[in-house]
Every structure is written in C-alpha cells, then in structure tokens.
Scaffold this motif. Structure first.
Motif, PDB file in Angstrom:
ATOM      1  N   PHE A   1       8.830   7.240  -9.310  1.00 44.76           N
ATOM      2  CA  PHE A   1       9.114   6.434  -8.244  1.00 44.76           C
ATOM      3  C   PHE A   1       7.704   5.537  -7.797  1.00 44.76           C
ATOM      4  CE2 PHE A   1      12.502   9.129  -7.100  1.00 44.76           C
ATOM      5  CZ  PHE A   1      13.530   8.437  -7.280  1.00 44.76           C
ATOM      6  N   ALA A   2       7.926   4.342  -7.696  1.00 43.99           N
ATOM      7  CA  ALA A   2       6.723   3.553  -6.878  1.00 43.99           C
ATOM      8  C   ALA A   2       6.100   4.511  -5.939  1.00 43.99           C
ATOM      9  CB  ALA A   2       7.070   2.388  -6.362  1.00 43.99           C
ATOM     10  N   PRO A   3       4.851   4.560  -5.632  1.00 47.33           N
ATOM     11  CA  PRO A   3       4.051   5.341  -4.552  1.00 47.33           C
ATOM     12  C   PRO A   3       4.231   4.737  -3.244  1.00 47.33           C
ATOM     13  CG  PRO A   3       2.626   3.998  -5.759  1.00 47.33           C
ATOM     14  CD  PRO A   3       3.810   3.634  -6.739  1.00 47.33           C
ATOM     15  N   ALA A   4       3.801   5.614  -2.385  1.00 45.35           N
ATOM     16  CA  ALA A   4       3.675   5.134  -1.061  1.00 45.35           C
ATOM     17  C   ALA A   4       1.915   5.355  -0.700  1.00 45.35           C
ATOM     18  CB  ALA A   4       4.499   6.080  -0.295  1.00 45.35           C
ATOM     19  N   ILE A   5       1.460   4.577  -0.174  1.00 43.81           N
ATOM     20  CA  ILE A   5      -0.124   4.270   0.257  1.00 43.81           C
ATOM     21  C   ILE A   5      -0.277   4.039   1.722  1.00 43.81           C
ATOM     22  CG2 ILE A   5      -2.153   3.107  -0.426  1.00 43.81           C
ATOM     23  CD1 ILE A   5      -0.728   2.062  -3.021  1.00 43.81           C
TER      24      ILE A   5
ATOM     25  N   PHE B   1       0.979  -1.102  -7.622  1.00 48.46           N
ATOM     26  CA  PHE B   1       0.691  -1.368  -6.129  1.00 48.46           C
ATOM     27  C   PHE B   1       1.755  -2.399  -5.630  1.00 48.46           C
ATOM     28  CE2 PHE B   1      -1.673  -3.952  -3.279  1.00 48.46           C
ATOM     29  CZ  PHE B   1      -2.144  -2.979  -2.377  1.00 48.46           C
ATOM     30  N   LYS B   2       1.938  -3.347  -6.603  1.00 43.77           N
ATOM     31  CA  LYS B   2       3.008  -4.359  -5.986  1.00 43.77           C
ATOM     32  C   LYS B   2       4.221  -3.788  -5.519  1.00 43.77           C
ATOM     33  CE  LYS B   2       1.227  -8.206  -9.262  1.00 43.77           C
ATOM     34  NZ  LYS B   2       1.799  -9.010 -10.449  1.00 43.77           N
ATOM     35  N   ASN B   3       4.601  -2.799  -6.184  1.00 38.09           N
ATOM     36  CA  ASN B   3       6.112  -2.136  -5.790  1.00 38.09           C
ATOM     37  C   ASN B   3       5.802  -0.928  -4.859  1.00 38.09           C
ATOM     38  OD1 ASN B   3       7.856  -3.637  -7.534  1.00 38.09           O
ATOM     39  ND2 ASN B   3       6.726  -2.834  -9.143  1.00 38.09           N
ATOM     40  N   ALA B   4       4.718  -0.732  -4.545  1.00 34.49           N
ATOM     41  CA  ALA B   4       4.306   0.428  -3.615  1.00 34.49           C
ATOM     42  C   ALA B   4       4.762   0.107  -2.071  1.00 34.49           C
ATOM     43  CB  ALA B   4       2.806   0.892  -3.774  1.00 34.49           C
ATOM     44  N   ILE B   5       5.384   1.222  -1.548  1.00 28.54           N
ATOM     45  CA  ILE B   5       5.063   1.386   0.189  1.00 28.54           C
ATOM     46  C   ILE B   5       3.698   1.102   0.559  1.00 28.54           C
ATOM     47  CG2 ILE B   5       5.897   2.746   2.141  1.00 28.54           C
ATOM     48  CD1 ILE B   5       8.156   3.757   0.385  1.00 28.54           C
ATOM     49  N   LYS B   6       3.292   0.448   1.471  1.00 30.09           N
ATOM     50  CA  LYS B   6       1.842   0.175   1.602  1.00 30.09           C
ATOM     51  C   LYS B   6       1.861   0.137   3.479  1.00 30.09           C
ATOM     52  CE  LYS B   6       1.634  -3.317  -1.081  1.00 30.09           C
ATOM     53  NZ  LYS B   6       2.794  -3.237  -1.871  1.00 30.09           N
ATOM     54  N   ILE B   7       1.262   1.037   4.004  1.00 30.30           N
ATOM     55  CA  ILE B   7       1.288   1.057   5.517  1.00 30.30           C
ATOM     56  C   ILE B   7      -0.165   1.088   5.729  1.00 30.30           C
ATOM     57  CG2 ILE B   7       2.037   2.268   7.594  1.00 30.30           C
ATOM     58  CD1 ILE B   7       4.101   0.756   6.448  1.00 30.30           C
ATOM     59  N   ALA B   8      -1.002   0.658   6.826  1.00 30.01           N
ATOM     60  CA  ALA B   8      -2.128   0.951   7.174  1.00 30.01           C
ATOM     61  C   ALA B   8      -2.062   1.273   8.552  1.00 30.01           C
ATOM     62  CB  ALA B   8      -2.998  -0.340   7.015  1.00 30.01           C
ATOM     63  N   ILE B   9      -3.020   2.373   9.187  1.00 28.77           N
ATOM     64  CA  ILE B   9      -3.300   2.453  10.599  1.00 28.77           C
ATOM     65  C   ILE B   9      -4.646   2.059  10.731  1.00 28.77           C
ATOM     66  CG2 ILE B   9      -3.818   4.248  12.146  1.00 28.77           C
ATOM     67  CD1 ILE B   9      -1.804   6.125  10.366  1.00 28.77           C
TER      68      ILE B   9
END
Length: 247
Positions: free
Chosen positions: A118-122, A147-155
C-alpha cells in the motif's frame, strides 16, 4: 478442508514512517515526549496489523539533526520494532531527510514486498525550521510516486515550528497539527499514528488521495478535543505572546 486452510494468504504491506526532528531545540521535554509516545503507540499499531486481513503494518523511523539516521536498516513489523531512544542535538537537516526518504521510497529500498505494498503513511515531527537546502530536497522527494500517493501528516511542535515548511511537505495546512504542551504532543502522536495505520492499511477502491483526506478529517476532529492542539480550522487563542508550555 479447503486448499487455504493450512496456508496463510500473503498480505500486502503498509509502512508507517516517523520522520523526527532531533535538533538541539528539541532537547528536554519535547524529545522525551516523542520517545515516550512512539514507544507506547507501537503495540497499538501491532494490534491493528494483527487484526487486519488486508495488510501487515511495518514501521520505519528516520531522525534528522546535523545529518540523518535510520533507527533500523529496514522497516520492521510494529510488534518487533523495539524503540531506540533518540536524543536531541545539532542542526535541522530536513532537506537531507527528504532526500534520504526519497531513496527508501522505492522498490529497491523499503517498498519491496512479494505481495505488494500500500502507499505509505508519513508522520513528520519538527519544532523549528530547516537549516539546509530544504527546497532542493523536497523537490526531489515530490517527484517520487510513493510520496505523491502517501498519507502525509505533520506535527508542528510549538510556536517556533515553521508551519509553511510543514505545509509544503504535507501539501496542505489542514494536514499540519500544532501542539503547545507535552500532553498534546503525546496525544496527537498517538491519534495520528493510529488513524494513519487504520486508514492507510485498508483495501479500498478509493484513491490514496482520498485516504489522505480521510486521515486529515479524522485527525482534525480528534484534535478539537485535545487541549493545547491547534489546527487550521481552530487556531490558538490570540491572548498572550506564547501559547507554549514545555516545562
């Protein structure tokens, strides 16, 4: 007895990446809270993986300060990932971290599995701004299909975190959650890691961009109930010069 009764059907893999700022400004309660929160959430991610018929969830962790370091040479099953305490010191090589992440987001890197991925989560955690060529590193990473398809969340950890940089990384300000105290930091790490694992490891006909939207929606909803957490929809109170409490 069916043909598959004595065989386990190979599951696809979904890798959850923690990308952690360990620069000098993270010293003390900030880095201590990160260590504590990730160590405690790993068993929960392991349970989600065990109960998921579609995907096995692996974990990878990259720390960046003056340079970068992977905690392990390859992603590990969440239950086998023994957390190594990270320490804070040095500068903020986020651009180098982007380039290092780009190398591993490939079939010759961390995205190799006979049963597919699956696309990764970052999840990116940072309390300041990059001290190297972030724009150059990010541009390389943005050309990566994983990276384009990843879940991307920042804290964003505290008032001094560069939200514009984090917005560039995630693709939207709605995917950036700011935390202003130890408790909020720990809670949001747990919420984001669990939500990203649950949604990112689902088999679905929807696009991965929709998974990103689902995670953003769920995380923002949960953040509204966390004292000291700030979102694009619910900014911090204007009163006072600083909202941070890290002592």
């Amino acid at each position: 007895m069916g043909l598959l009764d004595n065989e386990s059907i190979p599951r696809r893999k979904m890798t959850l990446f923690f990308v952690i700022d360990t620069s000098g400004s993270m010293v003390g309660s900030k880095i201590g809270s990160v260590n504590d929160a990730i160590e405690n959430v790993l068993p929960m991610i392991g349970e989600i993986s065990d109960e998921n018929p579609d995907a096995e969830i692996n974990v990878a962790a990259l720390e960046f300060s003056t340079g970068t370091r992977w905690l392990y040479d390859e992603p590990k099953d969440a239950k086998e990932f023994i957390w190594q305490q990270v320490e804070a010191d040095g500068l903020t090589s986020l651009g180098e971290a982007c380039e290092e992440l780009n190398k591993k987001l490939s079939r010759s890197g961390f995205m190799s599995s006979p049963s597919g991925c699956f696309a990764p989560a970052i999840i990116l955690l940072s309390d300041g701004g990059p001290t190297d060529n972030f724009e150059g590193g990010l541009k390389i990473l943005q050309g990566n299909s994983w990276f384009k398809n990843a879940i991307k969340i920042a804290i964003a950890i505290g008032d001094d975190a560069d939200k514009n940089v984090l917005k560039q990384f995630t693709g939207s300000l709605e995917a950036v959650i700011t935390v202003h105290n130890i408790d909020a930091l720990k809670k949001m790490i747990r919420i984001i890691a669990i939500t990203s694992s649950q949604i990112g490891s689902k088999s679905t006909s929807a696009t991965d961009a929709t998974k990103q939207e689902q995670v953003i929606e769920e995380v923002n909803k949960a953040a509204a109930d966390v004292q000291g957490a700030e979102t694009a929809a619910a900014p911090a109170p204007a009163a006072g010069d600083s909202y941070d409490e890290w002592d």
